[in-house]
Scaffold this motif. Structure first.
Motif: not given
Ligand code: HEM
Ligand SMILES: *[C@@H]1O[C@H](CO)[C@@H](O)[C@H](O)[C@H]1NC(C)=O
Ligand SMILES: *[C@@H]1O[C@H](CO)[C@@H](O)[C@H](O)[C@H]1NC(C)=O
Ligand SMILES: *[C@@H]1O[C@H](CO)[C@@H](O)[C@H](O)[C@H]1NC(C)=O
Length: 299
Positions: A210-216
């Motif tokens: 859900a968050s859309g925030m994956a570490q690059i």
């Protein structure tokens, strides 16, 4: 070439084998492997005779032995268990995409494919404007191709995590580049939806549904080394990644830049699921291909 009689014999054999499948026990108790599972750190790139695909997700899972390291004989039960163990992929996703994947094998109804079957161009899944591969027009459409990947990565310059609006713009840059340089560029409904799905896949598999925030740095490990970034601190999502969670993000990626899809195409949260049924030729055929599993997971 196999005679049609042999093909029929294979199909009957596959059905006989699959007929013994206990669907209930296969679908229950799925989830990520425990933290002390040796496969998290058991990373081995492909050796001589091993085959790989245009898919960084499957290649990474094979490199860790969550699915057969040689890349061959990918059956549905094997993929359902391996993708759940390595990335907490829900059975609904794995059944839908594996049903499509089987269509690229020389013998779709025999129930297994090899990873290198998946490089078949323009059907069922492979397409132009990949994030990290070349278009088939230029040759090899399955190996990591850094020049194209850098076009995507440029958009994350100065950021430590992904976000949906940036991911959507980065994806469109690849479409725009292919459109400019590839005279055979093909990009319709199937290509748009599956490629949005692939952006949702790298984000969700490297973070959560859900968050859309994956570490690059996790995303780079997945694409550049086809390695699960366990040693960097990544852990598989605690919640399963499903057709619905991916479909929701496909919709969000579309909403971020609705002008970037082929003219007239409207994407909804159901489009991703529908695209798998469509590419198989309908839900009946998907059910046949998956020996009833697609029905069991609600497709
Ligand atoms: C049985 C399951 C799967 C099948 C059959 C499959 C198949 C494919 C295929 C054929 C492509 C190439 C599309 C293209 O032309 O770019 C692809 C791309 C991709 N797949 Fe998979 N895949 C599967 C599971 C996964 C999983 C679990 C992940 C999670 C990380 C994943 C992530 C991706 C990504 C990020 C791409 C885009 C690569 C790029 O654009 O360079 N896939 N997949
Ligand atoms: C493929 O896998 C199936 C089920 O996992 C197994 O029964 C079969 O023997 C395998 N076939 C080959 C050629 O390895
Ligand atoms: C699309 O490509 C053209 C030609 O390379 C370039 O001039 C333009 O800035 C690109 N647009 C986007 C939105 O990436
Ligand atoms: C599915 O398979 C059954 C027999 O196993 C066949 O009768 C039916 O026509 C098939 N359906 C499709 C849509 O291929």
């Amino acid at each position: 070439m196999r005679s049609s009689l042999t093909t029929l014999a294979y199909a009957l054999l596959a059905n006989a084998v699959n007929g013994q499948l206990d669907i209930g026990s296969l679908l229950s108790g799925l989830g990520p492997a425990p933290a002390d599972d040796p496969r998290w750190t058991d990373f081995h790139p492909p050796g001589t005779g091993d085959v790989r695909s245009p898919c960084p997700g499957l290649n990474a899972l094979a490199n860790h032995g969550f699915i057969h390291h040689d890349g061959k004989n990918m059956t549905l039960p094997h993929l359902i268990e391996g993708l759940a163990a390595g990335m907490n992929m829900g059975a609904d996703f794995t059944v839908a995409i594996s049903g499509a994947g089987l269509l690229s094998s020389p013998d779709p109804f025999a129930g297994a494919f090899d990873l290198n079957d998946l490089d078949m161009h323009n059907f069922p899944i492979e397409h132009d404007a990949s994030l990290s591969r070349q278009d088939a027009y230029f040759g090899n459409d399955y190996s990591f191709y850094n020049d194209n990947w850098q076009q995507v990565l440029n958009f994350y310059d100065g950021k430590t995590t992904t976000d949906v609006p940036t991911a959507s713009r980065a994806k469109y840059a690849r479409v725009n580049d292919s459109m400019t340089i590839n005279p055979t560029f093909t990009y319709g409904t199937r290509e748009a939806i599956f490629s949005y799905g692939e952006t949702a896949l790298y984000i969700q598999s490297m973070s959560d549904p859900a968050s859309g925030m994956a570490q690059i740095d996790y995303v780079r490990s997945l694409f550049e080394q086809e390695k699960l970034p366990f040693e960097l601190g990544w852990r598989p999502s605690a919640a399963p990644i499903t057709l619905q969670s991916l479909g929701n993000m496909v919709f969000e990626l579309f909403l971020a830049n609705p002008q970037n899809v082929p003219e007239g195409l409207t994407i909804t949260a159901n489009s991703y699921k529908d695209a798998f049924e469509a590419v198989a030729g309908g839900s009946n055929i998907l059910a046949n291909l998956t020996d009833g599993l697609s029905t069991s997971v609600g497709l």
